[in-house]
Design an enzyme around this catalytic site. Structure first.
Site, PDB file in Angstrom:
ATOM      1  N   ASP A   1      -3.729 -12.601   4.835  1.00  0.00           N
ATOM      2  CA  ASP A   1      -5.066 -11.793   5.483  1.00  0.00           C
ATOM      3  C   ASP A   1      -5.064 -11.684   6.857  1.00  0.00           C
ATOM      4  OD1 ASP A   1      -7.384 -10.903   5.708  1.00  0.00           O
ATOM      5  OD2 ASP A   1      -8.403 -12.954   4.370  1.00  0.00           O
ATOM      6  N   ILE A   2      -5.499 -10.400   7.308  1.00  0.00           N
ATOM      7  CA  ILE A   2      -5.272  -9.731   8.357  1.00  0.00           C
ATOM      8  C   ILE A   2      -6.481 -10.520   9.618  1.00  0.00           C
ATOM      9  CG2 ILE A   2      -2.700  -7.857   8.116  1.00  0.00           C
ATOM     10  CD1 ILE A   2      -5.416  -6.011   8.581  1.00  0.00           C
TER      11      ILE A   2
ATOM     12  N   GLY B   1       0.397  -1.600   0.036  1.00  0.00           N
ATOM     13  CA  GLY B   1       0.063   0.025   0.201  1.00  0.00           C
ATOM     14  C   GLY B   1       0.852   1.314  -0.016  1.00  0.00           C
ATOM     15  N   MET B   2       0.082   2.517   0.328  1.00  0.00           N
ATOM     16  CA  MET B   2       1.564   3.433  -0.115  1.00  0.00           C
ATOM     17  C   MET B   2       2.315   4.112   1.328  1.00  0.00           C
ATOM     18  SD  MET B   2      -0.902   6.918  -0.960  1.00  0.00           S
ATOM     19  CE  MET B   2      -1.011   7.545   0.559  1.00  0.00           C
ATOM     20  N   LEU B   3       1.851   3.681   2.182  1.00  0.00           N
ATOM     21  CA  LEU B   3       2.142   4.114   3.534  1.00  0.00           C
ATOM     22  C   LEU B   3       4.008   3.066   3.304  1.00  0.00           C
ATOM     23  CD1 LEU B   3       3.175   5.589   6.117  1.00  0.00           C
ATOM     24  CD2 LEU B   3       1.206   4.420   6.981  1.00  0.00           C
TER      25      LEU B   3
ATOM     26  N   ALA C   1      -5.097  -1.934   5.379  1.00  0.00           N
ATOM     27  CA  ALA C   1      -6.271  -0.657   6.063  1.00  0.00           C
ATOM     28  C   ALA C   1      -7.424  -1.094   4.880  1.00  0.00           C
ATOM     29  CB  ALA C   1      -6.212   0.183   6.533  1.00  0.00           C
TER      30      ALA C   1
ATOM     31  N   TYR D   1     -16.638   4.455   7.816  1.00  0.00           N
ATOM     32  CA  TYR D   1     -14.931   4.436   7.739  1.00  0.00           C
ATOM     33  C   TYR D   1     -14.409   4.337   9.079  1.00  0.00           C
ATOM     34  CZ  TYR D   1      -9.682   5.514   7.028  1.00  0.00           C
ATOM     35  OH  TYR D   1      -8.480   5.567   6.996  1.00  0.00           O
TER      36      TYR D   1
END
Ligand code: NAP
Length: 287
Positions: free
Chosen positions: A39-40, A14-16, A63, A128
Site C-alpha cells: 500500500d503506497i 494496473g494498465m501501465l 495511482a 485528480y
C-alpha cells in the site's frame, strides 16, 4: 560478473504496470507489487518492498486513476496520488534507487494555444489533476534521483481505456457521438515504456513529457479506432458541453516532447502508428 539492474514496478497489475513488467524484462531483473501486497500510502509497506527487492529503479505506476470519482473522494486522491509519491521518493533516496514517477497532462489547465513544455505554468482543473501535481511536487521536494514522466490519453492491454470503450460501443450502439473540442496525443503503454526506456538509458533526471507524436481530438481518435475495427457504426462529433462530467478536462492536452528528443536519441512514434501496433497485438488471431 556484475548483477543485472533491478526494477521494481509499483501498481504492477494496473494498465501501465502490466506492460512495464513485460517491456523492461529484456533489460532488468523485474519485480512488481500492487494492492494488497503493498500500500503506497504506508511508509512501512514501501520500505519493506525496497528492502526485499533492492531495486536500482522504482517505476511508480500505482495511482487512483478514476478521474471523475476523485471529485467526490479528494482525500483518497490526495493520499494516493499526492502524498504517497513523496513517501516513495524518500524510501528510494534512502535506498539509493532512481524513482520514475508517472504524471499527467491534467496538471495543466488546457487553455494554452501552443503545446505545453515541461516548465510551463501548471493549473490543474480537477481534484485528480491537483493530486497528481502534488505528487510531482512531493517527489521534487525530496531531492533524490528521479524522473517524472508526464503522459496523456493512455491506453494499453488489460486496462479500462478509450480504445477498449469505443471498440465495445461500436458493436453495441447504433451510433456514437464523440467530443471534438478536446485535443491531445493518444499514447499506448508500449510507446510510453519505450520513451521511459530511452530516458533510463541516459543520465537525464527531472521532468519530461512522454507522449506519442501528433495530436487529435477524441472524435478523430474514435474514427481511427473504428477504421481499425472496420466498423461502419456512424460517429458524429459533439462538444464537451454535450457530455457534462464531474471532473473538468483540459481542452488542450498537447504536450511537447522536444525536451525528450533533445536529451535522448528517441523519436516518438506517431499516435496512428502506435494505435495500429496496439490493435494488431490486441486483436491478433490466436494461433
Ligand atoms: N490512464 C490514463 O489515461 C492516464 C493518463 C495520464 C497519466 N496516467 C498516469 O499513468 C499511471 C498509470 O495509470 P494506469 O492507467 O495504468 O492506472 P491503473 O490501471 O488504474 O493502475 C493503477 C494501479 O495502482 C493500484 N493502486 C491503487 N492504489 C494503490 C495503493 N494505495 N497502493 C498500491 N497500489 C495501488 C491499483 O490497484 P486497484 O485497481 O486495486 O485500485 C492499480 O492496480 C498513473 O500514474 C496515472 O495517473 C494515466
Amino acid at each position: 560478473m556484475d548483477r543485472r539492474s533491478r526494477m521494481l514496478v509499483l501498481g504492477c497489475r494496473g494498465m501501465l504496470g502490466t506492460t512495464a513488467l513485460r517491456h523492461f524484462a529484456a533489460r532488468y531483473e523485474m519485480s512488481g507489487r500492487d494492492l494488497p501486497e503493498i500500500d503506497i500510502t504506508q511508509p512501512a509497506s514501501i520500505e519493506e518492498a525496497l528492502r526485499d527487492e533492492s531495486p536500482d529503479v522504482v517505476l511508480n505506476c500505482a495511482a487512483y486513476t478514476a478521474v471523475d470519482d476523485c471529485e467526490s473522494q479528494p482525500e483518497r486522491a490526495d493520499s494516493i496520488n499526492g502524498v504517497a509519491p513523496g513517501l516513495i521518493a524518500k524510501a528510494c533516496d534512502a535506498a539509493g534507487a532512481l524513482l520514475v514517477q508517472i504524471s499527467t497532462d491534467y496538471v495543466f489547465d488546457g487553455r494554452q494555444q501552443r503545446p505545453y513544455i515541461e516548465s510551463d505554468a501548471t493549473g490543474p482543473l480537477s481534484v485528480y489533476g491537483r493530486s497528481k501535481l502534488r505528487g510531482e511536487q512531493e517527489v521534487r521536494a525530496v531531492g533524490g534521483a528521479h524522473l517524472i514522466a508526464r503522459t496523456a490519453w493512455l491506453y494499453g492491454p488489460g486496462g479500462r481505456n478509450f480504445v477498449e470503450t469505443i471498440s465495445r460501443l461500436l458493436t453495441t450502439q447504433p451510433a456514437l457521438r464523440i467530443v471534438d473540442d478536446q485535443h491531445g496525443s493518444p499514447t499506448s503503454t508500449f510507446e510510453l515504456c519505450r520513451q521511459i526506456e530511452a530516458l533510463l538509458a541516459t543520465s537525464c533526471r527531472g521532468t519530461y513529457h512522454t507522449v506519442c507524436d501528433g495530436t487529435c481530438s477524441w472524435y478523430d481518435f474514435a474514427l481511427a479506432i473504428a477504421a481499425a475495427r472496420q466498423s461502419e457504426t456512424p460517429i458524429a462529433p459533439c462538444s464537451t458541453g454535450a457530455f457534462p462530467r464531474p471532473a473538468p478536462r483540459p481542452a488542450s492536452s498537447r504536450l511537447s516532447t522536444e525536451k525528450l528528443q533533445r536529451d535522448t536519441d528517441y523519436r516518438p512514434t506517431h499516435w496512428r502508428a502506435a494505435l495500429t501496433e496496439y490493435m494488431e497485438e490486441r486483436w491478433r488471431p490466436s494461433s
